[in-house]
Design a protein around this motif. Sequence first.
Motif, short mmCIF file in Angstrom:
data_model
loop_
_atom_site.label_atom_id
_atom_site.label_comp_id
_atom_site.label_asym_id
_atom_site.label_seq_id
_atom_site.Cartn_x
_atom_site.Cartn_y
_atom_site.Cartn_z
N GLN A 17 0.82 -1.22 0.00
CA GLN A 17 0.00 0.00 0.00
C GLN A 17 0.85 1.28 0.00
N GLU A 18 1.90 1.30 0.79
CA GLU A 18 2.74 2.50 0.89
C GLU A 18 3.41 2.80 -0.45
N GLN A 19 3.91 1.74 -1.12
CA GLN A 19 4.57 1.95 -2.42
C GLN A 19 3.56 2.32 -3.51
N LEU A 20 2.30 1.87 -3.36
CA LEU A 20 1.28 2.13 -4.38
C LEU A 20 0.64 3.52 -4.24
N GLN A 21 0.80 4.16 -3.07
CA GLN A 21 0.16 5.46 -2.85
C GLN A 21 0.56 6.52 -3.89
N PRO A 22 1.86 6.68 -4.24
CA PRO A 22 2.21 7.68 -5.26
C PRO A 22 1.55 7.40 -6.62
N LEU A 23 1.40 6.12 -6.96
CA LEU A 23 0.75 5.75 -8.22
C LEU A 23 -0.73 6.14 -8.19
N MET A 24 -1.39 5.89 -7.06
CA MET A 24 -2.80 6.26 -6.91
C MET A 24 -2.98 7.77 -6.97
N ALA A 25 -2.07 8.50 -6.31
CA ALA A 25 -2.14 9.96 -6.32
C ALA A 25 -1.94 10.52 -7.73
N PHE A 26 -1.02 9.90 -8.47
CA PHE A 26 -0.75 10.36 -9.84
C PHE A 26 -1.98 10.17 -10.72
N LEU A 38 7.18 9.24 -12.14
CA LEU A 38 6.87 8.84 -10.77
C LEU A 38 8.15 8.72 -9.96
N GLU A 39 8.15 9.31 -8.76
CA GLU A 39 9.36 9.32 -7.94
C GLU A 39 9.84 7.92 -7.57
N ASN A 40 8.90 7.05 -7.20
CA ASN A 40 9.31 5.69 -6.78
C ASN A 40 9.16 4.68 -7.91
N GLU A 41 9.39 5.16 -9.14
CA GLU A 41 9.22 4.34 -10.34
C GLU A 41 10.03 3.04 -10.27
N GLN A 42 11.32 3.15 -9.95
CA GLN A 42 12.19 1.96 -9.96
C GLN A 42 11.72 0.92 -8.96
N GLU A 43 11.30 1.38 -7.81
CA GLU A 43 10.81 0.48 -6.76
C GLU A 43 9.59 -0.30 -7.24
N LEU A 44 8.65 0.39 -7.88
CA LEU A 44 7.43 -0.27 -8.37
C LEU A 44 7.74 -1.23 -9.52
N LEU A 45 8.60 -0.78 -10.44
CA LEU A 45 8.90 -1.63 -11.59
C LEU A 45 9.66 -2.89 -11.19
N ARG A 46 10.51 -2.78 -10.18
CA ARG A 46 11.21 -3.98 -9.69
C ARG A 46 10.23 -5.00 -9.15
N GLU A 47 9.19 -4.53 -8.49
CA GLU A 47 8.24 -5.44 -7.85
C GLU A 47 7.18 -5.95 -8.82
N PHE A 48 6.68 -5.05 -9.70
CA PHE A 48 5.52 -5.42 -10.53
C PHE A 48 5.84 -5.55 -12.03
N GLY A 49 6.97 -5.10 -12.46
CA GLY A 49 7.32 -5.20 -13.88
C GLY A 49 6.88 -4.01 -14.69
N ASN A 50 5.63 -3.54 -14.52
CA ASN A 50 5.16 -2.33 -15.19
C ASN A 50 4.04 -1.67 -14.37
N PHE A 51 3.69 -0.46 -14.74
CA PHE A 51 2.70 0.30 -13.97
C PHE A 51 1.31 -0.33 -14.06
N ARG A 52 1.01 -0.94 -15.21
CA ARG A 52 -0.33 -1.53 -15.38
C ARG A 52 -0.57 -2.66 -14.39
N ARG A 53 0.45 -3.49 -14.20
CA ARG A 53 0.31 -4.59 -13.22
C ARG A 53 0.17 -4.03 -11.81
#
Length: 485
Positions: free
Chosen positions: A203-212, A225-240
């Motif tokens: 949830q904490e990592q997804l908050q910036p994506l939800m705000a965007f 997105l500021e935490n882009e690398q963190e999200l992409l490492r975990e999910f592969g892409n923003f859509r996932r």
Amino acid sequence: MPEALEIDRHRAAIARTDISRPVRLAIEWAILHQDTTFFDYGCGYGGDVQRVANLGYTSAGWDPYYYPDVPRTRADVVNLGYVLNVIEDADERRQSLIQAWELTQQVLIVAAQVLVNAPSKTQLAYNDGIVTRRNTFQKYYEQEELKTYIDEVLNVDAVPVALGVYFVFRDEAQKESYKAIRFFSTSSTPRVRIPTKRFEDYQEQLQPLMAFFTKRGRLPVKGELENEQELLREFGNFRRAFGVVLQATDEAEWDAIAYRRSLDIQVYLALTHFDRRPAWQKLSPEMRHDIKAFFSSYEEACQVADQKLFSLGKTGVIQTACEKSKIGKRTRGALYVHVSALADLDPLLRIYEGCASRTIGRVDGATLIKYHIEQPQISYLFYPEFDTDPHPALQASIGIDLKSLAVTHREYQTRANPPILHRKETFVTTTYPRYEEFAKLTQQEEELGLLKDKSDIGTREGWKKCLAAHKVEIRGHEVYAIQES
């Protein structure tokens, strides 16, 4: 030629107790912030210089009378506030504008007195203005005249911010970004309905994506997105990553945000038709990504926007849009809408209001927008006690004739018996913070028969008589019977 007068120009300086309106607007619109430098050209007593510095910003100023020895230095944001209208020499006035622009690295703020009512006939006419009783000079501009003057002297396209206040941008993309933001609605992030384990874990990592997505109505692209690398490492892409968000929230709410965002873009593009519509390359990168997300091409987006704009010229279109509006209070000759509800209106009504606000900017402090049905006019009504007074009195109005662009200002606060409002909940949307409170009061008043005589209760004195006749009084937003002594 009038005989040359010795004008006490320095006496036009005003000792303020707060930041001046033009500079305050620059701060509110994030034109002026801690990462920008500020210079006040013709700073008078230096009040803005000091107050901007007190905010922690880099601030300086020069004045030919009060601070003549301060060097005139380049800055990101330069303020030329109420200087043009006190210089009686036309050539010197022109040079002041040019010199302030030469110091500007990002945005020049230009403010001058604008004419909304004719100045007093008792004042002495001098050159192209008047000499006041204090022996200062004042030139009163029409709103459009001021824009034309700035544009012609500097070869720019000045953007109206408020009556008598313009921003002049060095960077076209920054200018278009500012113009677009003015017509963007604000949305609330959809709340979590089904907190899945995977959503809770991230949830904490997804908050910036939800705000965007809440802000722009689309998924980010690389670098946004500021935490882009963190999200992409975990999910592969923003859509996932966003798929995890959708499992925990209502997808329809996100779709509604995206739809509103696409309408915002149409409103903005429709109103660029009046100016030099920016080339694709002149748009900010964020706006280009927005348009790509909602339209097949820039050309298509402009065509859709222009269709809406041109339809406003057809007979009865505005009347029909006002009659069909589920927001606002309708009368025989007008639709009244609270300013907070503007972004929720039909895009045609938003564009129509934009035709007025693109001329004068956002009307500072206005409470209601009045759409006149029988003539091409928009009025802004000021009820400063709207939230706190159960039946607030009209303080002032500003009307814009959409054919001539003439601005009319009327004062009501000095009138002994000003118009007042009833049924306040009809002007706002159901999400307005005090909607329930307003609606409850109206229900009480209806049950007691207080609202029957519309012609009698529309003024402060008429309403007092009505309350006295029914032996009731209103405290807060509640009706109470008057206790007989």
